[in-house]
Design a protein around this motif. Structure first.
Motif, PDB file in Angstrom:
ATOM      1  N   GLN A 158       0.843  -1.193   0.000  1.00 64.46           N
ATOM      2  CA  GLN A 158       0.000   0.000   0.000  1.00 64.46           C
ATOM      3  C   GLN A 158       0.878   1.242   0.000  1.00 64.46           C
ATOM      4  O   GLN A 158       1.851   1.334   0.753  1.00 64.46           O
ATOM      5  CB  GLN A 158      -0.909   0.013   1.228  1.00 64.46           C
ATOM      6  N   SER A 175      -2.695   3.368  -5.314  1.00 61.97           N
ATOM      7  CA  SER A 175      -2.186   3.159  -3.963  1.00 61.97           C
ATOM      8  C   SER A 175      -1.937   1.697  -3.611  1.00 61.97           C
ATOM      9  O   SER A 175      -1.626   1.399  -2.453  1.00 61.97           O
ATOM     10  CB  SER A 175      -3.160   3.753  -2.929  1.00 61.97           C
ATOM     11  N   TYR A 176      -2.083   0.769  -4.577  1.00 62.50           N
ATOM     12  CA  TYR A 176      -1.942  -0.647  -4.240  1.00 62.50           C
ATOM     13  C   TYR A 176      -1.220  -1.442  -5.321  1.00 62.50           C
ATOM     14  O   TYR A 176      -1.477  -1.269  -6.518  1.00 62.50           O
ATOM     15  CB  TYR A 176      -3.309  -1.300  -4.005  1.00 62.50           C
ATOM     16  N   ILE A 200      -9.314  -4.904  -1.744  1.00 60.22           N
ATOM     17  CA  ILE A 200      -8.422  -3.901  -2.322  1.00 60.22           C
ATOM     18  C   ILE A 200      -9.068  -3.315  -3.568  1.00 60.22           C
ATOM     19  O   ILE A 200      -9.453  -4.053  -4.480  1.00 60.22           O
ATOM     20  CB  ILE A 200      -7.060  -4.531  -2.666  1.00 60.22           C
TER      21      ILE A 200
END
Length: 240
Positions: A161, A201-202, A224
């Motif tokens: 993350q 963001s992942y 997610i």
């Protein structure tokens, strides 16, 4: 980069060859319709990148990868998306589904060139056969956290993350993340191809994906999000 094209369909070889000619700086060392003949070419020449079909007579592309020791980078080019997970488990640089659009091919080659340059820059040792030995870079990474460099087994990373200038690395060992000052680009350059950016963001390890929902991936009990700009690439990479 020196490359070889392996496909039992001459038209497919022609398409890849035309794409490579447009990109430039890619030397086609051999074009093979028979995967058994391709093994001879791979062992004879110093190859940097292989474009490889999966469904072929005598020997599948997946079996060919398993057969060759210290195989160089390879990109699967196939009409069968259902093999995508197998492909990434074998550390394929990318997985392209036919008919392959040029922009997608270009992205895959750019990824291969980046990995190749990293190998040159880091002066990776060569095995006696002259092929790149990727075991060290694929098995673990080091990240700086607080006052020490922590060794992390790559296959134990579930997802990553991003938090502004920091990233949090979640592993199978602990529910507590490893926090390090880094960027997504830096960490992606260290990771093999089973890692996929799914959101700004992942990054996820596709081996730990339990389910794919409409806008989310499920890893353990964590959902997610899939970013809209990443959705097409995620579905393509997962063969959905």
């Amino acid at each position: 980069m020196k490359c070889i094209i392996i496909d039992d369909e001459p038209l497919a070889i022609d398409v890849i060859e035309s794409y490579l000619n447009q990109i430039g700086n890619m030397e086609i060392v051999a074009k093979c319709n028979n995967p058994l003949d391709a093994i001879t070419s791979i062992n004879k020449h110093r190859i940097d990148l292989i474009f490889l079909d999966i469904e072929m007579p005598n020997l599948s592309g997946i079996d060919l990868v398993k057969t060759i020791e210290n195989i160089p980078q390879f990109i699967f080019t196939t009409a069968y998306p259902q093999y995508a997970l197998d492909g990434f488990n074998l550390n394929a640089t990318d997985y392209l589904v036919k008919p392959i659009p040029f922009h997608r091919f270009l992205k895959a080659v750019s990824r291969a060139k980046d990995k190749h340059q990293l190998l040159l820059d880091s002066k990776v040792n060569l095995s006696p056969s002259g092929q790149h030995n990727l075991a060290h870079s694929n098995n673990f990474i080091f990240v700086k956290s607080e006052y020490e460099n922590i060794k992390i087994e790559v296959n134990e990373i579930k997802y990553i993350q991003g938090l502004k200038d920091y990233i949090k690395i979640y592993t199978t060992h602990s529910s507590k993340a490893i926090l390090t000052l880094s960027s997504f680009k830096v960490i992606l350059d260290k990771l093999p191809s089973q890692f996929l950016r799914v959101h700004r963001s992942y990054i996820v390890n596709i081996n730990y994906i339990k389910a794919l929902q409409k806008t989310k991936l499920v890893i353990d009990e964590i959902r997610i999000p899939i970013g809209e700009t990443f959705k097409k690439d995620v579905l393509n990479r997962l063969g959905v």
